[in-house]
Write a protein that holds these residues in place. Structure first.
Motif, PDB file in Angstrom:
ATOM      1  N   LEU A  80       0.837  -1.205   0.000  1.00 21.77           N
ATOM      2  CA  LEU A  80       0.000   0.000   0.000  1.00 21.77           C
ATOM      3  C   LEU A  80       0.870   1.253   0.000  1.00 21.77           C
ATOM      4  O   LEU A  80       1.114   1.859   1.044  1.00 21.77           O
ATOM      5  N   ALA A  83      -0.322   4.401   2.010  1.00 19.04           N
ATOM      6  CA  ALA A  83      -0.799   4.242   3.389  1.00 19.04           C
ATOM      7  C   ALA A  83      -0.362   5.408   4.268  1.00 19.04           C
ATOM      8  O   ALA A  83       0.747   5.914   4.158  1.00 19.04           O
ATOM      9  N   VAL A 102      -5.739   3.894   3.995  1.00 16.46           N
ATOM     10  CA  VAL A 102      -5.631   4.436   2.645  1.00 16.46           C
ATOM     11  C   VAL A 102      -6.973   5.076   2.327  1.00 16.46           C
ATOM     12  O   VAL A 102      -8.004   4.676   2.872  1.00 16.46           O
ATOM     13  N   PHE A 121     -11.765  -0.007  -5.189  1.00 15.41           N
ATOM     14  CA  PHE A 121     -10.798   0.508  -4.215  1.00 15.41           C
ATOM     15  C   PHE A 121     -10.798  -0.370  -2.962  1.00 15.41           C
ATOM     16  O   PHE A 121      -9.738  -0.779  -2.476  1.00 15.41           O
ATOM     17  N   GLU A 124      -9.241  -3.941  -3.820  1.00 17.26           N
ATOM     18  CA  GLU A 124      -7.801  -3.903  -4.077  1.00 17.26           C
ATOM     19  C   GLU A 124      -7.004  -3.605  -2.803  1.00 17.26           C
ATOM     20  O   GLU A 124      -6.017  -4.275  -2.496  1.00 17.26           O
ATOM     21  N   HIS A 125      -7.444  -2.617  -2.049  1.00 16.94           N
ATOM     22  CA  HIS A 125      -6.668  -2.183  -0.889  1.00 16.94           C
ATOM     23  C   HIS A 125      -6.862  -3.074   0.330  1.00 16.94           C
ATOM     24  O   HIS A 125      -5.899  -3.316   1.064  1.00 16.94           O
TER      25      HIS A 125
END
Length: 147
Positions: A80, A83, A102, A121, A124-125
Motif C-alpha cells: 500500500l 498508506a 488508505v 478501491f 484492491e486495498h
C-alpha cells in the motif's frame, strides 16, 4: 438531500451491492488480536480502508502500532504505497486509537455512479492489507517480540 430513512436505505443497498460484486469473507475483526481490526468506511466525500488499533491499554496500542511501523517500508513498497500512519488518532467520540489507512477522495456513497470505483478501491486495498497481515501475523501478534 436525503431523509434519514432514504440515506439508511442507500447505505444498505451500497453494502449489499459491494458484497454481490466481491463475494468473499474479509478478515476485518477476525485477526485474533483483541481491538485490532480492519474496516471499510465510505461517506459522502471519501472511501477508506482502515486498520484500527484500539486496545484500552496505551502500552499495548503503542506496541502493536510500532510493530506495524517497523514494517512500514515493506507495507509501503510491496502493498500500500499511499498508506497513512497515525500513531494518535482521535475518533469522533474522543477515543484515542492508532490508525493506518488508505483513502480514495471525491467519491460518495450517496452517488451510485461512484460505487464501482469505491468497490474496486475496497477490494484492491483491503486485499493488499490482508496479504500484508497474513505474511507478518505471527510477528504482529507476539507482544513479547520487540520491534
Amino acid at each position: 438531500m436525503f431523509t434519514k430513512e432514504e440515506a439508511q436505505q442507500l447505505r444498505k443497498e451500497f453494502w449489499i451491492a459491494f458484497a454481490e460484486k466481491y463475494p468473499r469473507k474479509w478478515l476485518l475483526h477476525h485477526t485474533k488480536i483483541k481491538d485490532f481490526s480492519f474496516k471499510f468506511f465510505a461517506d459522502s466525500k471519501k472511501a477508506q480502508v482502515l486498520l484500527d488499533i484500539e486496545p484500552r491499554d496505551p502500552e499495548k496500542r503503542t506496541i502493536y502500532f510500532e510493530k506495524i511501523e517497523s514494517l512500514k517500508t515493506i507495507l509501503l513498497e510491496e502493498h500500500l504505497p499511499e498508506a497513512i500512519f497515525e500513531r494518535e488518532f482521535y475518533l469522533e467520540n474522543g477515543k484515542l486509537i492508532s490508525r493506518i489507512w488508505v483513502q480514495l477522495d471525491q467519491v460518495s456513497i450517496n452517488n451510485k455512479k461512484s460505487w464501482d470505483a469505491i468497490f474496486d478501491f475496497f477490494y484492491e486495498h483491503m486485499n493488499a492489507f490482508e496479504l500484508f497481515f497474513y505474511e507478518y501475523e505471527e510477528y504482529i501478534k507476539d507482544l513479547e517480540l520487540n520491534t
